[in-house]
Design a protein around this motif. Structure first.
Motif, PDB file in Angstrom:
ATOM      1  N   ASP A 137       0.842  -1.178   0.000  1.00 36.60           N
ATOM      2  CA  ASP A 137       0.000   0.000   0.000  1.00 36.60           C
ATOM      3  C   ASP A 137       0.887   1.241   0.000  1.00 36.60           C
ATOM      4  O   ASP A 137       0.505   2.287   0.475  1.00 36.60           O
ATOM      5  N   LYS A 138       2.110   1.075  -0.532  1.00 42.25           N
ATOM      6  CA  LYS A 138       3.048   2.191  -0.457  1.00 42.25           C
ATOM      7  C   LYS A 138       2.734   3.291  -1.444  1.00 42.25           C
ATOM      8  O   LYS A 138       3.211   4.421  -1.292  1.00 42.25           O
ATOM      9  N   ALA A 139       1.909   2.984  -2.459  1.00 38.14           N
ATOM     10  CA  ALA A 139       1.429   4.050  -3.330  1.00 38.14           C
ATOM     11  C   ALA A 139       0.638   5.056  -2.505  1.00 38.14           C
ATOM     12  O   ALA A 139       0.894   6.264  -2.552  1.00 38.14           O
ATOM     13  N   MET A 140      -0.318   4.565  -1.724  1.00 39.53           N
ATOM     14  CA  MET A 140      -1.132   5.465  -0.914  1.00 39.53           C
ATOM     15  C   MET A 140      -0.313   6.085   0.220  1.00 39.53           C
ATOM     16  O   MET A 140      -0.462   7.280   0.519  1.00 39.53           O
ATOM     17  N   ALA A 141       0.551   5.312   0.846  1.00 46.92           N
ATOM     18  CA  ALA A 141       1.366   5.859   1.929  1.00 46.92           C
ATOM     19  C   ALA A 141       2.222   7.017   1.431  1.00 46.92           C
ATOM     20  O   ALA A 141       2.313   8.069   2.083  1.00 46.92           O
ATOM     21  N   ALA A 142       2.857   6.850   0.273  1.00 47.79           N
ATOM     22  CA  ALA A 142       3.690   7.924  -0.278  1.00 47.79           C
ATOM     23  C   ALA A 142       2.842   9.120  -0.667  1.00 47.79           C
ATOM     24  O   ALA A 142       3.251  10.287  -0.472  1.00 47.79           O
ATOM     25  N   ILE A 143       1.659   8.884  -1.237  1.00 44.73           N
ATOM     26  CA  ILE A 143       0.767   9.982  -1.603  1.00 44.73           C
ATOM     27  C   ILE A 143       0.334  10.757  -0.371  1.00 44.73           C
ATOM     28  O   ILE A 143       0.292  11.995  -0.383  1.00 44.73           O
ATOM     29  N   TRP A 144       0.023  10.064   0.716  1.00 41.74           N
ATOM     30  CA  TRP A 144      -0.395  10.771   1.930  1.00 41.74           C
ATOM     31  C   TRP A 144       0.754  11.592   2.518  1.00 41.74           C
ATOM     32  O   TRP A 144       0.537  12.734   2.963  1.00 41.74           O
ATOM     33  N   VAL A 145       1.974  11.049   2.523  1.00 37.79           N
ATOM     34  CA  VAL A 145       3.117  11.827   3.012  1.00 37.79           C
ATOM     35  C   VAL A 145       3.308  13.057   2.130  1.00 37.79           C
ATOM     36  O   VAL A 145       3.488  14.185   2.620  1.00 37.79           O
ATOM     37  N   ASP A 146       3.278  12.867   0.834  1.00 45.06           N
ATOM     38  CA  ASP A 146       3.410  13.971  -0.114  1.00 45.06           C
ATOM     39  C   ASP A 146       2.299  15.003   0.080  1.00 45.06           C
ATOM     40  O   ASP A 146       2.545  16.219   0.030  1.00 45.06           O
ATOM     41  N   THR A 147       1.079  14.530   0.322  1.00 50.47           N
ATOM     42  CA  THR A 147      -0.045  15.446   0.562  1.00 50.47           C
ATOM     43  C   THR A 147       0.205  16.295   1.794  1.00 50.47           C
ATOM     44  O   THR A 147      -0.038  17.512   1.782  1.00 50.47           O
ATOM     45  N   MET A 148       0.686  15.674   2.869  1.00 48.68           N
ATOM     46  CA  MET A 148       0.973  16.432   4.095  1.00 48.68           C
ATOM     47  C   MET A 148       2.076  17.457   3.870  1.00 48.68           C
ATOM     48  O   MET A 148       2.035  18.582   4.403  1.00 48.68           O
ATOM     49  N   GLY A 437      -9.411   6.982  -7.202  1.00 46.11           N
ATOM     50  CA  GLY A 437      -8.256   7.770  -7.632  1.00 46.11           C
ATOM     51  C   GLY A 437      -7.210   6.931  -8.335  1.00 46.11           C
ATOM     52  O   GLY A 437      -6.888   7.158  -9.499  1.00 46.11           O
ATOM     53  N   LEU A 438      -6.657   5.954  -7.620  1.00 48.16           N
ATOM     54  CA  LEU A 438      -5.726   5.003  -8.232  1.00 48.16           C
ATOM     55  C   LEU A 438      -6.512   3.952  -9.004  1.00 48.16           C
ATOM     56  O   LEU A 438      -7.715   3.795  -8.809  1.00 48.16           O
ATOM     57  N   TRP A 439      -5.843   3.208  -9.848  1.00 44.39           N
ATOM     58  CA  TRP A 439      -6.508   2.108 -10.542  1.00 44.39           C
ATOM     59  C   TRP A 439      -5.524   0.993 -10.848  1.00 44.39           C
ATOM     60  O   TRP A 439      -4.311   1.170 -10.774  1.00 44.39           O
ATOM     61  N   GLY A 440      -6.067  -0.167 -11.189  1.00 46.61           N
ATOM     62  CA  GLY A 440      -5.255  -1.315 -11.564  1.00 46.61           C
ATOM     63  C   GLY A 440      -5.932  -2.100 -12.666  1.00 46.61           C
ATOM     64  O   GLY A 440      -7.050  -1.776 -13.086  1.00 46.61           O
ATOM     65  N   ASN A 441      -5.265  -3.134 -13.121  1.00 47.41           N
ATOM     66  CA  ASN A 441      -5.812  -4.006 -14.156  1.00 47.41           C
ATOM     67  C   ASN A 441      -6.560  -5.176 -13.515  1.00 47.41           C
ATOM     68  O   ASN A 441      -6.311  -5.523 -12.357  1.00 47.41           O
ATOM     69  N   PRO A 442      -7.471  -5.817 -14.250  1.00 50.37           N
ATOM     70  CA  PRO A 442      -8.243  -6.925 -13.670  1.00 50.37           C
ATOM     71  C   PRO A 442      -7.396  -8.095 -13.193  1.00 50.37           C
ATOM     72  O   PRO A 442      -7.857  -8.884 -12.367  1.00 50.37           O
ATOM     73  N   ASP A 443      -6.156  -8.219 -13.687  1.00 50.16           N
ATOM     74  CA  ASP A 443      -5.319  -9.342 -13.256  1.00 50.16           C
ATOM     75  C   ASP A 443      -4.685  -9.127 -11.887  1.00 50.16           C
ATOM     76  O   ASP A 443      -4.003 -10.003 -11.370  1.00 50.16           O
ATOM     77  N   GLY A 444      -4.927  -7.967 -11.282  1.00 49.05           N
ATOM     78  CA  GLY A 444      -4.424  -7.716  -9.934  1.00 49.05           C
ATOM     79  C   GLY A 444      -3.054  -7.075  -9.868  1.00 49.05           C
ATOM     80  O   GLY A 444      -2.575  -6.745  -8.786  1.00 49.05           O
ATOM     81  N   ASN A 445      -2.380  -6.920 -11.014  1.00 43.47           N
ATOM     82  CA  ASN A 445      -1.079  -6.243 -11.056  1.00 43.47           C
ATOM     83  C   ASN A 445      -0.039  -6.856 -10.120  1.00 43.47           C
ATOM     84  O   ASN A 445       0.848  -6.168  -9.634  1.00 43.47           O
ATOM     85  N   GLY A 446      -0.156  -8.140  -9.851  1.00 48.40           N
ATOM     86  CA  GLY A 446       0.846  -8.818  -9.031  1.00 48.40           C
ATOM     87  C   GLY A 446       0.767  -8.525  -7.549  1.00 48.40           C
ATOM     88  O   GLY A 446       1.670  -8.914  -6.797  1.00 48.40           O
ATOM     89  N   SER A 458      -1.412   5.876 -13.199  1.00 45.57           N
ATOM     90  CA  SER A 458      -2.297   5.655 -12.059  1.00 45.57           C
ATOM     91  C   SER A 458      -1.742   6.339 -10.817  1.00 45.57           C
ATOM     92  O   SER A 458      -2.471   7.018 -10.091  1.00 45.57           O
ATOM     93  N   LEU A 459      -0.461   6.146 -10.563  1.00 49.20           N
ATOM     94  CA  LEU A 459       0.154   6.731  -9.372  1.00 49.20           C
ATOM     95  C   LEU A 459       0.098   8.255  -9.411  1.00 49.20           C
ATOM     96  O   LEU A 459      -0.295   8.901  -8.433  1.00 49.20           O
ATOM     97  N   LEU A 460       0.471   8.843 -10.534  1.00 48.23           N
ATOM     98  CA  LEU A 460       0.545  10.306 -10.615  1.00 48.23           C
ATOM     99  C   LEU A 460      -0.841  10.940 -10.673  1.00 48.23           C
ATOM    100  O   LEU A 460      -1.075  11.998 -10.066  1.00 48.23           O
ATOM    101  N   THR A 461      -1.769  10.309 -11.373  1.00 47.47           N
ATOM    102  CA  THR A 461      -3.133  10.834 -11.391  1.00 47.47           C
ATOM    103  C   THR A 461      -3.783  10.658 -10.031  1.00 47.47           C
ATOM    104  O   THR A 461      -4.490  11.551  -9.543  1.00 47.47           O
ATOM    105  N   GLY A 462      -3.551   9.493  -9.403  1.00 47.67           N
ATOM    106  CA  GLY A 462      -4.077   9.271  -8.069  1.00 47.67           C
ATOM    107  C   GLY A 462      -3.537  10.273  -7.069  1.00 47.67           C
ATOM    108  O   GLY A 462      -4.265  10.739  -6.189  1.00 47.67           O
ATOM    109  N   ARG A 463      -2.270  10.612  -7.204  1.00 47.10           N
ATOM    110  CA  ARG A 463      -1.673  11.635  -6.338  1.00 47.10           C
ATOM    111  C   ARG A 463      -2.417  12.957  -6.469  1.00 47.10           C
ATOM    112  O   ARG A 463      -2.768  13.604  -5.472  1.00 47.10           O
ATOM    113  N   ALA A 464      -2.670  13.375  -7.688  1.00 44.83           N
ATOM    114  CA  ALA A 464      -3.362  14.643  -7.917  1.00 44.83           C
ATOM    115  C   ALA A 464      -4.799  14.587  -7.402  1.00 44.83           C
ATOM    116  O   ALA A 464      -5.279  15.527  -6.741  1.00 44.83           O
ATOM    117  N   TYR A 465      -5.490  13.489  -7.708  1.00 47.11           N
ATOM    118  CA  TYR A 465      -6.885  13.336  -7.271  1.00 47.11           C
ATOM    119  C   TYR A 465      -6.977  13.381  -5.749  1.00 47.11           C
ATOM    120  O   TYR A 465      -7.833  14.085  -5.176  1.00 47.11           O
TER     121      TYR A 465
END
Length: 475
Positions: A137-148, A437-446, A458-465
């Motif tokens: 969940d480090k995509a969201m963790a990094a986005i939240w730190v960046d948001t703060m 905000g973020l998104w993935g593919n139906p295969d679960g992206n590993g 996804s990461l950069l758009t999710g960050r902005a959203y």
């Protein structure tokens, strides 16, 4: 994984929609550095350290101007590597309740020998970031730190904004930081509501950088509770040369067969009723009509029962309609030439909101229908799952912003059949929502598997959203 919400016919309109990417900002380089450092910090339960990751994120927040009084690093003597971080950005209002941003730092195990790339080196390749935790969940963790960091430099907001980065979400048996905060530091994380993982979008099978399109965005409003139970049989045993029908393994097998053949009754919450109505309308066809019929008719009515027959053929929809329990582990016997004296199985349950673990334990004992089979709780015991309200003050801004970023893409409230740390916040009265905000593919992206990845867009758009969403809630 969620099933596609759109048929080929209705998909045509959604395929015309692509995310409206925000204009680049000068903080993207800093964000990428935060993300890289977080992904490359090993936070597995076996060899990693969430405490180190939390300390590194705290350094970024201090550099942004947060004083020590607004940063709390925590751990316990028994779990020194399972620490976390809480940061508070005070708002100007003395009456508006805070909002809480929640993400977990820990990741699922990743063996280098099994991966094509080093799981703890962030690699950008073919429009994707690869590495363990790049999505979960480090995509969201990094986005939240960046948001703060960005909020600290921006105009003061009305609401106080809090960030909690915790450890232990990926392991049911280890120390859980969100649970510890809820039970020991409730005032520190007090908030009107929390924003968490669990929501997000799905593509049509390809990333946007590969020519794919988004087909939906979801808002997680509630989740099931995860609880393990042990089925066990015991027997005096004896010599295998003189077999008898009274056999601990056979008795356990019979009990598991009855579990296999049992379906917990269907039920709906406000969230799942809305989900089946909206997702069914978007999907269309016979399945879509059946989904809408579930939402429109009382449970137990002939129309509901007829619709449920078709909806149950989809394993994801079947799970959204009820508590589910399944055998996941077996053990038994003590020698090749002896009748078994003991046999056991782990049964993993995903409990529909509103039911206690004791209630499901009693239901399982009835399903087994054999006093020789004990059904016991396997620690730890999860709290009662409570679904937050479909509050328009919270859902509305997510939908409005999604329409701007993802025009034409349906936004559907959903109940997770998995689990997040939101259940621990719900238990102490903090409604928790999984954000789009973020998104993935139906295969679960590993995720939880090999070669985990997230699309760069996804990461950069999710960050902005998500920055815009937090600002909308807090101003």
């Amino acid at each position: 994984m969620r099933s596609s919400l759109l048929t080929a016919t209705s998909l045509t309109l959604a395929l015309l929609a692509t995310p409206a990417l925000a204009a680049p900002d000068t903080g993207e380089t800093q964000f990428r550095a935060i993300y890289k450092e977080l992904v490359e910090t090993n936070t597995t339960v076996s060899t990693g350290s969430c405490t180190l990751a939390a300390e590194r994120m705290a350094a970024h927040l201090k550099a942004a101007g947060y004083p020590d009084s607004q940063i709390t690093l925590f751990s316990t003597p028994e779990h020194p590597k399972d620490g976390g971080l809480v940061t508070v950005l005070p708002g100007t209002s003395k009456t508006a309740k805070p909002i809480l941003l929640l993400a977990h730092l820990d990741v699922v195990e990743a063996k280098r020998a099994d991966w094509e790339r080093d799981p703890f080196t962030l690699i950008e390749e073919g429009g994707y970031f690869y590495g363990r935790g790049t999505a979960d969940d480090k995509a969201m963790a990094a986005i939240w730190v960046d948001t703060m960091v960005r909020l600290k430099a921006a105009k003061p907001l009305k609401r106080t904004v809090k960030l909690a980065l915790t450890c232990g979400e990926e392991t049911t048996w280890a120390f859980n930081g969100a649970q510890w905060l809820a039970q020991n530091k409730r005032a520190l994380i007090d908030a009107e509501f929390a924003l968490n993982e669990g929501g997000g979008g799905k593509t049509d099978g390809k990333g946007l950088s590969e020519g794919g399109h988004l087909v939906n965005q979801s808002i997680q409003v509630g989740e099931k509770a995860v609880q393990n139970y042990r089925f066990e049989t015991r027997n005096p045993g004896g010599h295998s040369s003189i077999p008898v029908r009274d056999n601990a393994i056979y008795e356990l097998a019979d009990a598991l067969g009855r579990l296999r053949d049992y379906d917990f009754p269907a039920e709906l919450s406000d969230t799942t009723r809305t989900y089946f109505a909206k997702a069914g309308a978007a999907r269309g066809g016979a399945m879509g009509q059946a989904m809408q019929a579930l939402a429109a008719n009382p449970i137990g009515s002939p129309a509901f029962a007829e619709a449920e027959k078709l909806v149950n053929t989809d394993r994801t929809y079947h799970s959204k309609l009820r508590t589910t329990c399944v055998a996941t582990l077996l053990d038994g016997g003590h020698a090749n030439n002896a009748l078994p004296q003991r046999a056991g199985a782990n049964v993993n349950c995903r409990i529909f909101p509103g039911h206690s673990v004791e209630e499901i334990q009693a239901a399982l004992q009835k399903v087994v229908a054999d006093p020789g089979v004990t059904v016991s709780l396997v620690p730890p015991q999860r709290p009662l799952a409570k679904a937050p309200a479909l509050d328009p003050r919270i859902i509305g801004p997510m939908e409005k912003l999604s329409a701007q970023y993802f025009p034409g893409v349906p936004v559907v409230p959903d109940m997770s059949t998995g689990a997040t740390d939101g259940i621990f916040l719900e238990a102490v009265g903090i409604p928790t929502y999984g954000v789009p905000g973020l998104w993935g593919n139906p295969d679960g992206n590993g995720v939880h598997g090999l070669n985990e990845r997230i699309e760069v867009k996804s990461l950069l758009t999710g960050r902005a959203y998500l920055y815009d969403l937090v600002t909308a809630f807090a101003r």
